[in-house]
Scaffold this motif. Structure first.
Motif, PDB file in Angstrom:
ATOM      1  N   LYS A 187       0.858  -1.192   0.000  1.00 38.32           N
ATOM      2  CA  LYS A 187       0.000   0.000   0.000  1.00 38.32           C
ATOM      3  C   LYS A 187       0.897   1.246   0.000  1.00 38.32           C
ATOM      4  O   LYS A 187       1.078   1.898   1.033  1.00 38.32           O
ATOM      5  CB  LYS A 187      -0.916  -0.001   1.242  1.00 38.32           C
ATOM      6  CG  LYS A 187      -1.936  -1.130   1.282  1.00 38.32           C
ATOM      7  CD  LYS A 187      -3.068  -0.897   0.303  1.00 38.32           C
ATOM      8  CE  LYS A 187      -4.186  -1.921   0.485  1.00 38.32           C
ATOM      9  NZ  LYS A 187      -3.768  -3.303   0.242  1.00 38.32           N
TER      10      LYS A 187
ATOM     11  N   GLY B 149      -6.096   6.090   5.641  1.00 36.34           N
ATOM     12  CA  GLY B 149      -6.876   4.878   5.389  1.00 36.34           C
ATOM     13  C   GLY B 149      -8.316   5.200   5.059  1.00 36.34           C
ATOM     14  O   GLY B 149      -8.921   4.584   4.171  1.00 36.34           O
TER      15      GLY B 149
ATOM     16  N   LEU C 299      -9.631   2.413   2.618  1.00 39.52           N
ATOM     17  CA  LEU C 299      -8.988   1.154   3.006  1.00 39.52           C
ATOM     18  C   LEU C 299      -9.423   0.648   4.368  1.00 39.52           C
ATOM     19  O   LEU C 299      -9.044  -0.456   4.764  1.00 39.52           O
ATOM     20  CB  LEU C 299      -7.457   1.334   2.996  1.00 39.52           C
ATOM     21  CG  LEU C 299      -6.833   1.677   1.639  1.00 39.52           C
ATOM     22  CD1 LEU C 299      -5.342   1.931   1.790  1.00 39.52           C
ATOM     23  CD2 LEU C 299      -7.076   0.542   0.648  1.00 39.52           C
TER      24      LEU C 299
ATOM     25  N   PRO D 178      -6.275  -1.321   8.151  1.00 40.79           N
ATOM     26  CA  PRO D 178      -5.577  -2.191   7.205  1.00 40.79           C
ATOM     27  C   PRO D 178      -4.345  -2.797   7.859  1.00 40.79           C
ATOM     28  O   PRO D 178      -3.678  -2.169   8.698  1.00 40.79           O
ATOM     29  CB  PRO D 178      -5.177  -1.239   6.071  1.00 40.79           C
ATOM     30  CG  PRO D 178      -5.993  -0.015   6.257  1.00 40.79           C
ATOM     31  CD  PRO D 178      -6.314   0.080   7.708  1.00 40.79           C
TER      32      PRO D 178
END
Length: 426
Positions: free
Chosen positions: A158, A192, A197, A327
């Motif tokens: 990521k 995030g 995410l 995440p």
């Protein structure tokens, strides 16, 4: 260090508290809860444990470890954290199937009593605390480096999320170093959410209740579970945990720590939890400069970590769902960045030349290589074999006294009296 009377602690703790101590304690709990807790699901799946059993296990590991952390840190004014044995739970993932859980609890209780007994053997506890500083630094670095690797791997998975967290960390280190890790946590949550995410799942607030389990004893469980768990508690937690504190500049007496953890483990066994031990990885977070610039005030971070653990344990099921919202890469990045300074100081301690030597010994690289290899032999983890290899090389390379080859300064000959005639018969 002699313990301070408990009646004097709380006022001093209030004076030593700081926002950075609170945040360091919170980060330590988040990192600890998000990491080893995942392993308990592997144990639950392999041994087919009920959800209630798993939650009781987590309750004991958080609430009791939190109380031990608060007690030891206040008692000694050193940043001492307790946690469950991570190598132990990794071992149980493969070893627990085939045993009734009541048998496992009997093994947990047996192991706890063995730790309590061994903690009273002074030569053993003194040997644990006398690990040379370069070897202690190398062992600590070997424990921490995988989290740095995970940080890099998380960036590969990521890059936008982790890249924002890395940028925030180094920017805040220049502007406000004490808030760097807390800033990373906030940036991770915000990034995030913006990137979509964060995992979405219903979260309900509910108290977690421990489950009393009556132990059953069998020789099979003693040899198959209790003895390996005892070895792992010492080689995988107490030895590296004391090494972390030594690198940070603290030298607590090992015996009281081992005995306190052993006594808490006895209580934990009855609610289905294995050994409670000295934290190694998490101790870096509460014993470093991010907790407080003054080393004498960093114990407050460990106290707050203990208090947060107690709160978290009371709502273990709720917090397990909350952690699942983040995440995986964000948690890995938070752990890696929070421990980056500790990795640097550990490597520095490991590779500095020993006193009286021009170059550093090869003992520290031996500890690094063997520990990072992950080798396991006779049911004992790599940390023990790494220390053993390092001590062997350290002994082989110890400087020996060699007689000087340069001639000694001339010594004047003693004066000899004039010769005389010897007496007859001589």
């Amino acid at each position: 260090m002699q313990p301070f009377p408990l009646s004097t602690h709380f006022g001093q703790f209030r004076r030593d508290s700081s926002a950075s101590a609170v945040l360091s304690g919170l980060v330590a709990v988040i990192v600890g809860f998000a990491g080893p807790t995942v392993l308990i699901y592997a144990v639950a799946q392999s041994a087919h444990l009920a959800d209630r059993t798993v939650l009781s296990w987590v309750w004991a590991a958080t609430v009791l470890c939190g109380l031990v952390s608060v007690y030891l840190s206040l008692r000694t004014r050193l940043p001492i954290m307790s946690t469950w044995s991570t190598p132990g739970i990794a071992f149980l993932a493969g070893a627990l199937p085939g045993f009734h859980f009541a048998e496992a609890v009997g093994a947990f209780l047996t192991s706890a009593l063995l730790v309590l007994l061994l903690g009273s053997v002074r030569p053993l506890t003194e040997a644990i605390g006398k690990l040379p500083t370069p070897l202690a630094g190398a062992l600590n670095a070997a424990i921490l480096l995988p989290f740095g690797f995970h940080l890099v791997q998380a960036f590969g998975g990521k890059p936008l999320l982790v890249g924002a967290m890395i940028a925030a960390y180094f920017l805040l280190r220049r502007l406000a170093p004490r808030w760097a890790v807390a800033g990373v946590l906030l940036v991770g949550i915000a990034a995030g959410g913006l990137l979509g995410l964060l995992h979405h799942a219903p979260v309900s607030l509910a108290l977690t209740q421990p489950q009393l389990v009556l132990p059953e004893f069998s020789w099979r469980a003693v040899f198959g579970l209790a003895l390996p768990l005892t070895l792992l508690a010492f080689t995988g937690q107490f030895v590296p945990g004391l090494a972390v504190l030594k690198v940070a500049g603290y030298a607590p007496e090992p015996g009281p720590i081992v005995r306190t953890c052993g006594a808490a483990s006895v209580a934990a066994a009855f609610v289905g939890c294995h050994n409670l031990t000295l934290a190694a990885l998490l101790a870096n977070i509460v014993s470093g400069p991010e907790a407080h610039p003054d080393p004498s005030r960093r114990y407050a971070a460990a106290v707050y970590a203990g208090l947060f653990n107690v709160i978290l344990g009371c709502f273990a099921g709720t917090f397990l769902h909350v952690m699942a919202l983040l995440p995986t890469e964000a948690v890995q990045a938070l752990a890696g960045l929070a421990l980056l300074a500790a990795i640097a100081s550990s490597l520095q301690a490991a590779l500095q030349p020993a006193p009286g030597r021009v170059a550093g010994t090869l003992a520290a690289p031996a500890v690094l290589i063997v520990t990072l290899s992950g080798v396991s032999f006779l049911g004992i983890g790599a940390a023990f074999w790494g220390v053993l290899a390092g001590l062997a090389v350290y002994a082989l390379e110890r400087p020996r006294k060699v007689r000087a080859l340069t001639p000694s300064p001339a010594v004047p000959a003693p004066s000899v009296p004039p010769a005389t005639t010897a007496p007859p018969g001589r």
